[in-house]
Design an enzyme around this catalytic site. Structure first.
Site, PDB file in Angstrom:
ATOM      1  CG  LEU A  47      -6.291   9.765  -3.739  1.00 64.27           C
ATOM      2  CD1 LEU A  47      -7.516  10.455  -3.169  1.00 64.27           C
ATOM      3  CD2 LEU A  47      -6.054  10.220  -5.173  1.00 64.27           C
ATOM      4  CG  HIS A  48      -3.915   5.938   1.904  1.00 68.43           C
ATOM      5  ND1 HIS A  48      -4.588   6.981   2.468  1.00 68.43           N
ATOM      6  CD2 HIS A  48      -4.071   4.897   2.762  1.00 68.43           C
ATOM      7  CE1 HIS A  48      -5.109   6.611   3.616  1.00 68.43           C
ATOM      8  NE2 HIS A  48      -4.821   5.344   3.820  1.00 68.43           N
ATOM      9  NE  ARG A  49      -9.325   3.637   3.462  1.00 68.85           N
ATOM     10  CZ  ARG A  49      -8.660   4.203   4.455  1.00 68.85           C
ATOM     11  NH1 ARG A  49      -8.502   5.512   4.511  1.00 68.85           N
ATOM     12  NH2 ARG A  49      -8.143   3.465   5.388  1.00 68.85           N
TER      13      ARG A  49
END
Ligand code: UDP
Length: 366
Positions: A206-208
C-alpha cells in the site's frame, strides 16, 4: 562512440518500478545506453537494494533530485537532465511509465530536441485525480514512439489522435522482468523461511496517495484486514517508507500490530512472496501485471485502474474503505487453480527486445 556515431541512448528513470521494468532494456542496450537516475526514489530499500539485483551492468548518472514536492522535483530534474543531455549528447531518450521522473525525462528530451521513446505508453485510468494520469498523457503526446503494452493501450493512443507511425504494440516488459527475477522454487522456500513467514498468508502492499495520505482510509483498510487476520489468514505487509512515514505522523502505527510488518523486499524476494501468497491486496500498478504472470489473485485497493486487462480474471477493484473485507472474502472463495491457464495479457516476454530494436531503428534509420 566514434566520430559521427550516434550518441548514447539515455534511459531516464527515478523509481523502483521503472528500474525493474527497464532492466532488460538497459541490459540489452549495453554500452550504447546511458543510465540516468533522477533520485526520485533514494531510500536504499527502494533503490540500491533493488538495482543491486537487476544487473544493469552500468552505474547510473545520479542527479540526486528527490525528497521535495512534485513541482520542485519536476523543475529540478528537468534542469539537471538538460545539463546531462548537453554533456553526454544522447541520440534519444527513453522513459517508462508515469512517474515524475518519466515526465521530467520527456520534458527535457523535448527541450533538447531529442527523440523520445515512451515504454508502457497508452495506459489510462481516466481518473484525473491521479497525478500519474496527467504524467502519462503528457508523456505520450510528447513521445516520438509510444511502446504500447496491449491493444487496449493502442486504442487509447489512437483515440487521442496519436498517429499510427508513433505507436508500436510491444507487450509489457514486466513479463521478462518476472521471468528474470523470480527465484527457483527451493529459493522461494528459503525466502519465506528466512523471513519467518507461515505457509499461508495474504500479501499486502500500500503506498498510493489516495490510501497512504488519508488517515480515514488507512484506518478502514487496516480495520478490514484485521478481521481477515482474526479469521485465520495472516497478513504480511512489506511496508513502503511513504506509508510508514504517514502512519507515524498520523499516530496510526498500532493499526498494523496484527500484521507481520517487514521491510520492502528486494525484487526477487518480493516475487517469491507474491508467488507463494494465498491472496494479494495492493494498490500497486506493477503488482497488477505481475500477478498475471504468476497466476495469482489480487484485490486492487483503488478508486480506479489503468490496467483493465486483468480485471475479472486476476484482479478485482475495490476502493480503500469498508468494502475491502467483503472483496477479500469473495476472492478467497474462488478456486486459486482456476487462474493457472489464463494467459497474461501483457505478452510473451519479448517486449524489451522489440523496444530496443525500435530504438535502434529510431536513432539509425538507414
Ligand atoms: N516490489 C518490490 N519489493 C516490495 C514491493 C514491491 O520489489 O517490497 C516491486 C514489485 O514487484 C513491482 C514494483 O515493486 O515490480 C512495484 O512498485 P510500486 O508498487 O512501488 O510502484 P507502482 O508499480 O505502483 O508504480
Amino acid at each position: 562512440m566514434g566520430e559521427g556515431a550516434p550518441g548514447p541512448v539515455a534511459v531516464v528513470l527515478g523509481t523502483r518500478p521503472e528500474a525493474i521494468k527497464l532492466a532488460e532494456v538497459v541490459r540489452r542496450l549495453g554500452s550504447a545506453g546511458l543510465l540516468v537516475h533522477t533520485g526520485q526514489h533514494y531510500d536504499a530499500a527502494l533503490w540500491s537494494d533493488v538495482t543491486a539485483q537487476l544487473g544493469f551492468g552500468t552505474e547510473p548518472v545520479a542527479l540526486g533530485v528527490g525528497g521535495s514536492s512534485r513541482g520542485q522535483q519536476l523543475g529540478a530534474a528537468v534542469a539537471a537532465l538538460d545539463e546531462t543531455f548537453a554533456r553526454h549528447r544522447p541520440s534519444c531518450v527513453v522513459v517508462q511509465g508515469d512517474t515524475t521522473a518519466a515526465l521530467a525525462g520527456a520534458l527535457a528530451a523535448n527541450a533538447a530536441d531529442l527523440p523520445l521513446v515512451h515504454v508502457e505508453a497508452g495506459l489510462r485510468s481516466f481518473d484525473r485525480r491521479m497525478p500519474e494520469e496527467h504524467n502519462r498523457v503528457l508523456i505520450d503526446h510528447l513521445a516520438d514512439l509510444c511502446c504500447a503494452p496491449t491493444a487496449t493501450a493502442v486504442a487509447h493512443l489512437r483515440a487521442e489522435g496519436i498517429a499510427d507511425e508513433r505507436i508500436l504494440l510491444t507487450g509489457n516488459t514486466v513479463v521478462e522482468s518476472v521471468q528474470h527475477l523470480l527465484p527457483p522454487a527451493a529459493e522461494r522456500d528459503r525466502v519465506l523461511a528466512e523471513l519467518g513467514l507461515p505457509a499461508r498468508y495474504l500479501l499486502l502492499t500500500l503506498h498510493r496517495p489516495e490510501n497512504a495520505d488519508n488517515p480515514d482510509v488507512l484506518r478502514q483498510v487496516f480495520g478490514e484486514l484485521q478481521a481477515v487476520v482474526a479469521d485465520g489468514l495472516p497478513v504480511v505487509f512489506p511496508a513502503h517508507p511513504r506509508t510508514l512515514d504517514r502512519m507515524r505522523r498520523d499516530g496510526l502505527g498500532d493499526l498494523v500490530d496484527a500484521f507481520t510488518v517487514i521491510a520492502p523486499q528486494p525484487p526477487a524476494q518480493f516475487l517469491a512472496l507474491l508467488e507463494r501468497a494465498r491472496l494479494v491486496v495492493s494498490d500497486s500498478g506493477g503488482v497488477q501485471e505481475e500477478v498475471s504472470v504468476l497466476k495469482k489473485r489480487l484485490v486492487v485497493v483503488r478508486r480506479s485502474t489503468e490496467r483493465p486487462e486483468v480485471m475479472g480474471t486476476f484482479a478485482s477493484l475495490v476502493p480503500g474503505g469498508l468494502r475491502l473485507g467483503a472483496a477479500v472474502r469473495a476472492a478467497l472463495a474462488e478456486d486459486p487453480q482456476a487462474l493457472r491457464d489464463v494467459p497474461s495479457p501483457y505478452g510473451d516476454g519479448s517486449a524489451s527486445r522489440v523496444v530496443v530494436e525500435s530504438i535502434v531503428k529510431l536513432v539509425a534509420p538507414f
